[in-house]
Design an enzyme around this catalytic site. Structure first.
Site, short mmCIF file in Angstrom:
data_model
loop_
_atom_site.label_atom_id
_atom_site.label_comp_id
_atom_site.label_asym_id
_atom_site.label_seq_id
_atom_site.Cartn_x
_atom_site.Cartn_y
_atom_site.Cartn_z
N ASP A 8 60.12 8.12 29.84
CA ASP A 8 59.46 7.20 28.92
C ASP A 8 60.45 6.79 27.84
OD1 ASP A 8 56.30 6.58 27.80
OD2 ASP A 8 57.92 6.56 26.33
N ASP A 106 57.08 0.81 29.73
CA ASP A 106 58.24 1.64 29.36
C ASP A 106 58.29 3.02 30.00
OD1 ASP A 106 56.43 3.15 27.80
OD2 ASP A 106 57.94 3.45 26.24
N GLU A 107 57.51 3.23 31.07
CA GLU A 107 57.60 4.57 31.67
C GLU A 107 57.40 4.55 33.18
OE1 GLU A 107 54.07 7.17 30.40
OE2 GLU A 107 53.87 5.35 29.23
P1 TTP Z 1 54.65 4.19 24.19
O1 TTP Z 1 55.60 4.68 25.23
O2 TTP Z 1 53.32 4.84 24.08
O3 TTP Z 1 55.29 4.33 22.73
P2 TTP Z 1 56.76 4.00 22.26
O4 TTP Z 1 57.70 3.78 23.39
O5 TTP Z 1 56.69 2.89 21.26
O6 TTP Z 1 57.14 5.31 21.45
P3 TTP Z 1 57.45 6.76 22.08
O7 TTP Z 1 57.29 6.66 23.54
O8 TTP Z 1 58.84 7.08 21.63
O9 TTP Z 1 56.43 7.66 21.43
O10 TTP Z 1 54.38 2.65 24.36
C1 TTP Z 1 55.34 1.76 24.89
C2 TTP Z 1 55.20 0.40 24.23
O11 TTP Z 1 53.89 -0.11 24.43
C3 TTP Z 1 55.42 0.43 22.74
O12 TTP Z 1 56.78 0.36 22.38
C4 TTP Z 1 54.61 -0.75 22.29
C5 TTP Z 1 53.48 -0.85 23.28
N1 TTP Z 1 52.25 -0.28 22.69
C6 TTP Z 1 51.35 -1.13 22.06
O13 TTP Z 1 51.56 -2.34 22.04
N2 TTP Z 1 50.23 -0.58 21.47
C7 TTP Z 1 49.99 0.76 21.47
O14 TTP Z 1 48.97 1.22 20.91
C8 TTP Z 1 50.92 1.63 22.14
C9 TTP Z 1 50.69 3.11 22.16
C10 TTP Z 1 52.03 1.06 22.73
MG MG Z 2 57.66 5.07 25.01
MG MG Z 3 55.09 4.79 27.32
#
Ligand code: TTP
Ligand code: MG
Ligand code: MG
Length: 358
Positions: A8, A106-107
């Protein structure tokens, strides 16, 4: 034994912005709605870890984020750019996998059982992937490693930011037990509240519960919660095939958690898929449901029906069953998709997968 990784990206949208605005590195950066000096509406999509130090989080009203750190950098989201970065990163990750399943922008889960000698070796392998992503794309990620998807996902959460965490299957119970219940894969705020009202607070509480109580509370989803809390999960990695399946998606006009609305969407998608199957003279064996939540998280769940069919009823009933078993109750759904795969011609024995593997 399987060796599964969940990779991720760290603070993904904000990391992409740092990549093209190097001058912002090291400063608090928030991606989301315009704060309009505290009067703005809408939410934080994500923020970098400097901004998280001030308590800013994904999903928080932008006005609150502004109150926490007025001079943070606030940027609007540029989805096309993030999707391009995502496609490139995912291509790199896929190169390290025997099986690859992207689950959100992103994962991705990957199966590396055949790529490594054992768990110890998987740590070096994860380091290699992480370094390649950083080197080739300039973006940080975290990697969780374990024997199944749920544990790999939770190991990744524990690895963040910018880390690698291995949870061997025999460490699963002790790794999970002390964690608060909403850290469990599949538990959102509604489920957490319901569980808290019955005195369940940690994942260990859930692991020690009588599974019948959970089934009373949540139906089939209760079984999944119980298994997940014990680190048990045999969910397959579903390859994201491009052609050897037929699928349709529907984005709701307004995000919804109304089951009737979702079921109606599944019925209309099912009818379209049936039509396409008949047009191409194909039968299917597996039904996959895709749920995209309001926060862009995407879950794929599959079910093999054990025989070949081209009947809309079987598409719909299996997709609805997957929804009932796995949907995060009370979480707003943005988009629903149904896909059938394991395709075979009506008469011939020719499997599509024999020649159109993506
Ligand atoms: P995540 O992988 O949940 O979060 P992140 O990559 O920003 O942070 P980390 O993994 O380091 O904790 O989400 C991926 C992307 O999805 C995030 O960059 C933006 C989007 N997103 C939203 O638009 N709204 C949300 O509530 C979440 C959780 C994510
Ligand atoms: Mg992330
Ligand atoms: Mg994610």
């Amino acid at each position: 034994m399987r060796i599964i990784m969940l990779i991720d990206m760290d603070y993904f949208f904000a990391a992409c912005e740092e990549l093209r605005h190097q001058e912002l590195k090291g400063k608090p950066l928030v991606v989301g709605a315009d704060p309009k000096e505290g009067r703005g509406r809408g939410v934080v999509m994500t923020c970098n870890y400097e901004a998280r130090k001030y308590g800013i989080r994904s999903g928080m009203p932008i006005s609150i984020a502004y109150g926490l750190k007025k001079d943070a950098e606030f940027l609007p989201a540029d989805f096309d750019y993030y999707e391009r970065e995502s496609r490139e990163v995912m291509r790199t990750i896929k190169g390290y996998a025997t099986r690859f399943e992207q689950v959100s922008i992103d994962e991705a889960f990957i199966d590396v059982t055949e790529k490594v000698l054992d768990y110890q070796d998987s740590l070096q392998y994860a380091k290699k992937i992480k370094d390649a992503v950083q080197r080739d794309h300039g973006l940080p990620c975290s990697i969780g490693i374990s024997g199944n998807k749920v544990l790999a996902k939770m190991a990744c959460e524990a690895a963040k930011p910018n880390g690698i965490k291995l949870v061997k299957p025999d460490e699963a119970l002790s790794f999970l037990a002390p964690l608060p219940i909403d850290r469990l894969y599949g538990v959102g705020s509604k489920t957490r509240e319901k569980l808290a009202s019955r005195g369940y607070r940690t994942i260990g509480d859930l692991a020690n519960a009588n599974p019948m109580n959970l089934i009373d509370m949540f139906g089939v989803f209760g079984t999944e919660l119980y298994n997940n809390a014990r680190g048990m999960d045999d969910d397959e990695i579903v390859e994201n095939y491009e052609i050897k399946s037929i699928g349709r998606e529907k984005t709701f006009e307004h995000d919804t958690f109304n089951r009737d609305v979702v079921v109606d969407a599944i019925k209309s998608i099912g009818a379209e898929i049936e039509e396409e199957l008949k047009r191409q003279a194909l039968s299917f064996k597996t039904v996959t449901l895709k749920i995209r939540y309001h926060n862009f998280e995407e879950h794929l769940k599959s079910r093999s029906i054990g025989h070949y069919s081209n009947d809309v009823e079987e598409i719909v009933s299996n997709a609805v069953r997957l929804y009932d078993m796995h949907a995060e109750k009370g979480e707003q759904i943005r988009k629903i998709g149904v896909r059938v795969s394991g395709l075979i011609g009506y008469k011939g024995q020719m499997r599509m997968s024999d020649f159109v593997k993506a």
